[in-house]
Design an enzyme around this catalytic site. Structure first.
Site, PDB file in Angstrom:
ATOM      1  N   ASP A  63       0.823  -1.207   0.000  1.00 63.99           N
ATOM      2  CA  ASP A  63       0.000   0.000   0.000  1.00 63.99           C
ATOM      3  C   ASP A  63       0.864   1.267   0.000  1.00 63.99           C
ATOM      4  O   ASP A  63       1.966   1.265   0.553  1.00 63.99           O
ATOM      5  CB  ASP A  63      -0.897  -0.028   1.246  1.00 63.99           C
ATOM      6  CG  ASP A  63      -2.076   0.910   1.125  1.00 63.99           C
ATOM      7  OD1 ASP A  63      -2.285   1.470   0.038  1.00 63.99           O
ATOM      8  OD2 ASP A  63      -2.789   1.085   2.127  1.00 63.99           O
ATOM      9  N   HIS A 103       2.791   3.539  -8.925  1.00 64.95           N
ATOM     10  CA  HIS A 103       2.577   2.122  -9.243  1.00 64.95           C
ATOM     11  C   HIS A 103       3.796   1.542  -9.957  1.00 64.95           C
ATOM     12  O   HIS A 103       4.199   0.408  -9.707  1.00 64.95           O
ATOM     13  CB  HIS A 103       1.318   1.953 -10.093  1.00 64.95           C
ATOM     14  CG  HIS A 103       0.057   2.296  -9.360  1.00 64.95           C
ATOM     15  ND1 HIS A 103      -0.218   1.805  -8.093  1.00 64.95           N
ATOM     16  CD2 HIS A 103      -0.998   3.083  -9.687  1.00 64.95           C
ATOM     17  CE1 HIS A 103      -1.391   2.277  -7.689  1.00 64.95           C
ATOM     18  NE2 HIS A 103      -1.879   3.055  -8.636  1.00 64.95           N
ATOM     19  N   LEU A 124      10.860 -20.359  -4.889  1.00 63.89           N
ATOM     20  CA  LEU A 124       9.812 -19.557  -4.239  1.00 63.89           C
ATOM     21  C   LEU A 124       8.477 -19.667  -4.979  1.00 63.89           C
ATOM     22  O   LEU A 124       8.436 -19.513  -6.205  1.00 63.89           O
ATOM     23  CB  LEU A 124      10.241 -18.082  -4.242  1.00 63.89           C
ATOM     24  CG  LEU A 124       9.222 -17.071  -3.725  1.00 63.89           C
ATOM     25  CD1 LEU A 124       9.117 -17.132  -2.201  1.00 63.89           C
ATOM     26  CD2 LEU A 124       9.593 -15.646  -4.159  1.00 63.89           C
TER      27      LEU A 124
END
Ligand code: FPP
Length: 238
Positions: A17, A34, A128
């Protein structure tokens, strides 16, 4: 700061955020935030791989994010395509396996195509596991699980007596993934915003004021360190 390798979180989830505020603070349009957020994410994926974290789940786009201005939604969808195209080689080199949590059917076709392509191209990797929550909502996920369970009950695929929390969990997007040990939210907000509502029942929550684009390796290490100093009891006594 030294981490204790014996109590590393296996599954870390992040609410990324503060991209918009990061940009506004610099006098830039939100889209720059962004873009910087994608760069931060790229680094954190690598750090998690290097630290031997098993699963990283990030909240990239919620079912509520469609309410944002059309331009911003379009830009985020475009960023996802660019990210996949640009990073797929490195992700494969690091043996990262991408999984999507959410309904991709409603995404613009170019975004959907690129994402499904990335999932397919990384499906045999054993490093991962990188879960990207996209068009994701925790309540909708639970509701969809209920609907699918009812269908399977009606067709006798499952029996109601055998339905327990584990079986219910398998109907969620996360399937058999272990629950997140640690959920991090950046930017000073202190809520879950419909993220991993079922899976996060016993997760440790770490909130930091750092805005997502500024979240670097050291911030992740700090969050893991905070996690390692928590006393996890799962309702038990110590
Ligand atoms: C929250 O910041 C961030 C989002 C809604 C999008 C997160 C997306 C990315 C980091 C990039 C796309 C992801 C991938 C996987 C390539 P905000 O816009 O709510 O910031 P604000 O609260 O300051 O307005």
């Amino acid at each position: 700061m030294n981490l204790d390798n014996n109590i590393m979180p296996n599954h870390i989830a992040i609410i990324m955020d503060g991209n918009g505020r990061w940009a506004i603070k610099k006098g830039l349009p939100r889209s720059f935030g962004h873009k910087a957020g994608v760069d931060a994410l790229k680094d954190i994926v690598k750090v998690c791989s290097d630290l031997g974290v098993k699963i990283l789940t990030v909240y990239a786009f919620s079912t509520e994010n469609w309410k944002r201005p059309k331009d911003e939604v379009g830009y985020l969808m475009k960023l996802l395509v660019e990210y996949m195209r640009r990073e797929i080689e490195d992700l494969n080199a690091n043996k990262v396996k991408i999984k999507i949590l959410g309904d991709v059917e409603l995404l613009p076709s170019a975004t959907k195509e690129e994402i499904l392509n990335a999932v397919d191209s990384t499906k045999n990797n054993d490093g991962l596991q990188f879960n990207i929550a996209l068009n994701y909502g925790g309540r909708l996920e639970i509701l969809n699980a209920c609907k699918n369970i009812i269908d399977d009950l009606k067709t006798n695929k499952i029996q109601i007596d055998l339905l327990d929390e584990d079986m219910f969990g398998e109907y969620l997007y996360t399937g058999k993934d272990p629950e997140p040990d640690l959920i991090i939210r950046t930017s000073g907000e202190r809520r879950l915003s419909n993220f991993l509502l079922w899976q996060g029942a016993y997760s440790e929550l770490v909130f930091t004021d750092t805005l997502w684009p500024d979240f670097k390796r050291g911030n992740l290490i700090d969050a893991i360190n905070e996690y390692q100093n928590r006393n996890r009891r799962f309702g038990n006594v110590k």
